[in-house]
Motif scaffolding. Sequence first.
Motif, PDB file in Angstrom:
ATOM      1  N   HIS A 167      -0.850  -4.406   7.831  1.00 50.59           N
ATOM      2  CA  HIS A 167      -1.494  -5.609   7.319  1.00 50.59           C
ATOM      3  C   HIS A 167      -0.587  -6.812   7.587  1.00 50.59           C
ATOM      4  CE1 HIS A 167      -4.335  -2.869   5.672  1.00 50.59           C
ATOM      5  NE2 HIS A 167      -5.001  -3.802   5.033  1.00 50.59           N
ATOM      6  N   CYS A 199       2.289  -3.676  -3.937  1.00 50.70           N
ATOM      7  CA  CYS A 199       2.512  -2.823  -2.758  1.00 50.70           C
ATOM      8  C   CYS A 199       3.262  -1.549  -3.157  1.00 50.70           C
ATOM      9  CB  CYS A 199       3.313  -3.581  -1.697  1.00 50.70           C
ATOM     10  SG  CYS A 199       3.630  -2.563  -0.243  1.00 50.70           S
ATOM     11  N   PRO A 200       2.668  -0.374  -2.882  1.00 51.52           N
ATOM     12  CA  PRO A 200       3.274   0.887  -3.323  1.00 51.52           C
ATOM     13  C   PRO A 200       4.515   1.287  -2.526  1.00 51.52           C
ATOM     14  CG  PRO A 200       1.311   1.337  -2.032  1.00 51.52           C
ATOM     15  CD  PRO A 200       1.380  -0.154  -2.220  1.00 51.52           C
ATOM     16  N   VAL A 201       4.709   0.670  -1.366  1.00 53.07           N
ATOM     17  CA  VAL A 201       5.857   1.045  -0.542  1.00 53.07           C
ATOM     18  C   VAL A 201       6.855  -0.113  -0.356  1.00 53.07           C
ATOM     19  CG1 VAL A 201       4.698   2.913   0.690  1.00 53.07           C
ATOM     20  CG2 VAL A 201       4.516   0.575   1.573  1.00 53.07           C
ATOM     21  N   ALA A 205       6.606  -3.065   0.954  1.00 51.17           N
ATOM     22  CA  ALA A 205       6.618  -3.581   2.330  1.00 51.17           C
ATOM     23  C   ALA A 205       6.588  -5.102   2.387  1.00 51.17           C
ATOM     24  CB  ALA A 205       5.426  -3.023   3.099  1.00 51.17           C
ATOM     25  N   ILE A 206       6.335  -5.761   1.235  1.00 49.72           N
ATOM     26  CA  ILE A 206       6.150  -7.210   1.246  1.00 49.72           C
ATOM     27  C   ILE A 206       7.381  -7.915   0.689  1.00 49.72           C
ATOM     28  CG2 ILE A 206       4.672  -9.120   0.519  1.00 49.72           C
ATOM     29  CD1 ILE A 206       2.397  -7.114   0.162  1.00 49.72           C
ATOM     30  N   ILE A 244       4.810  -9.057   5.577  1.00 50.77           N
ATOM     31  CA  ILE A 244       4.645  -7.602   5.466  1.00 50.77           C
ATOM     32  C   ILE A 244       5.392  -6.916   6.608  1.00 50.77           C
ATOM     33  CG2 ILE A 244       3.002  -5.678   5.589  1.00 50.77           C
ATOM     34  CD1 ILE A 244       0.931  -7.551   4.272  1.00 50.77           C
ATOM     35  N   CYS A 277       4.396  -0.753   6.000  1.00 56.36           N
ATOM     36  CA  CYS A 277       3.020  -0.815   5.478  1.00 56.36           C
ATOM     37  C   CYS A 277       2.233   0.446   5.830  1.00 56.36           C
ATOM     38  CB  CYS A 277       2.315  -2.034   6.088  1.00 56.36           C
ATOM     39  SG  CYS A 277       0.569  -2.164   5.658  1.00 56.36           S
ATOM     40  N   ILE A 278       1.578   1.027   4.819  1.00 56.24           N
ATOM     41  CA  ILE A 278       0.781   2.244   5.028  1.00 56.24           C
ATOM     42  C   ILE A 278      -0.717   1.939   5.014  1.00 56.24           C
ATOM     43  CG2 ILE A 278       2.542   3.834   4.161  1.00 56.24           C
ATOM     44  CD1 ILE A 278       1.015   3.818   1.437  1.00 56.24           C
ATOM     45  N   ASP A 279      -1.067   0.647   5.114  1.00 52.91           N
ATOM     46  CA  ASP A 279      -2.464   0.221   5.222  1.00 52.91           C
ATOM     47  C   ASP A 279      -3.343   0.672   4.048  1.00 52.91           C
ATOM     48  OD1 ASP A 279      -2.166  -1.242   7.581  1.00 52.91           O
ATOM     49  OD2 ASP A 279      -2.405   0.538   8.828  1.00 52.91           O
ATOM     50  N   CYS A 280      -2.785   0.600   2.857  1.00 54.56           N
ATOM     51  CA  CYS A 280      -3.575   0.996   1.685  1.00 54.56           C
ATOM     52  C   CYS A 280      -4.581  -0.089   1.299  1.00 54.56           C
ATOM     53  CB  CYS A 280      -2.650   1.294   0.505  1.00 54.56           C
ATOM     54  SG  CYS A 280      -1.934  -0.183  -0.249  1.00 54.56           S
ATOM     55  N   GLY A 281      -4.304  -1.344   1.660  1.00 49.76           N
ATOM     56  CA  GLY A 281      -5.226  -2.441   1.376  1.00 49.76           C
ATOM     57  C   GLY A 281      -5.113  -3.043  -0.010  1.00 49.76           C
ATOM     58  N   ALA A 282      -4.214  -2.550  -0.829  1.00 46.81           N
ATOM     59  CA  ALA A 282      -4.102  -3.029  -2.213  1.00 46.81           C
ATOM     60  C   ALA A 282      -3.762  -4.513  -2.299  1.00 46.81           C
ATOM     61  CB  ALA A 282      -3.043  -2.212  -2.959  1.00 46.81           C
ATOM     62  N   CYS A 283      -2.977  -5.003  -1.373  1.00 42.84           N
ATOM     63  CA  CYS A 283      -2.537  -6.399  -1.417  1.00 42.84           C
ATOM     64  C   CYS A 283      -3.678  -7.378  -1.132  1.00 42.84           C
ATOM     65  CB  CYS A 283      -1.397  -6.615  -0.430  1.00 42.84           C
ATOM     66  SG  CYS A 283      -1.770  -6.097   1.260  1.00 42.84           S
TER      67      CYS A 283
HETATM   68 FE1  SF4 Z   1       1.652  -2.749   0.976  1.00 37.68          FE
HETATM   69 FE2  SF4 Z   1      -0.759  -1.591   1.110  1.00 37.68          FE
HETATM   70 FE3  SF4 Z   1      -0.521  -4.224   1.573  1.00 37.68          FE
HETATM   71 FE4  SF4 Z   1       0.443  -2.473   3.357  1.00 37.68          FE
HETATM   72  S1  SF4 Z   1      -1.731  -2.764   2.809  1.00 37.68           S
HETATM   73  S2  SF4 Z   1       1.502  -4.303   2.582  1.00 37.68           S
HETATM   74  S3  SF4 Z   1       1.160  -0.801   2.019  1.00 37.68           S
HETATM   75  S4  SF4 Z   1      -0.111  -3.159  -0.393  1.00 37.68           S
END
Ligand code: SF4
Length: 78
Positions: free
Chosen positions: A2, A20-22, A24-25, A34, A39-45
């Motif tokens: 992302h 962000c769970p990892v 990355a930001i 990011i 980034c594991i592409d979870c989309g939470a952000c």
């Molecule tokens: Fe973090 Fe998920 Fe956003 Fe990637 S998509 S930056 S892992 S919150």
Amino acid sequence: AHVITSPCMEEKASICSEVCPVDAIQEGDKQFYIDPNTCIDCGACIIQCPVSAIFYEEEVPEDEIGYIQKNAEFFSRV
Ligand code: SF4
């Protein structure tokens, strides 16, 4: 990965980095960035951003394409 684009420069809300769970930001001088290698592409952000500055890399608007490189470069410098 992302990508955080130009609307972030006016906002820098930081909520994205909190969800962000990892982790990355990271905050830079001008905006948040990011790490494309983390980034594991979870989309939470995406849904947290109040100015809709975050996109999946393949969905970045054409006039914001340069931010894919800007996000990556921030992490190659540190
Ligand atoms: Fe973090 Fe998920 Fe956003 Fe990637 S998509 S930056 S892992 S919150």
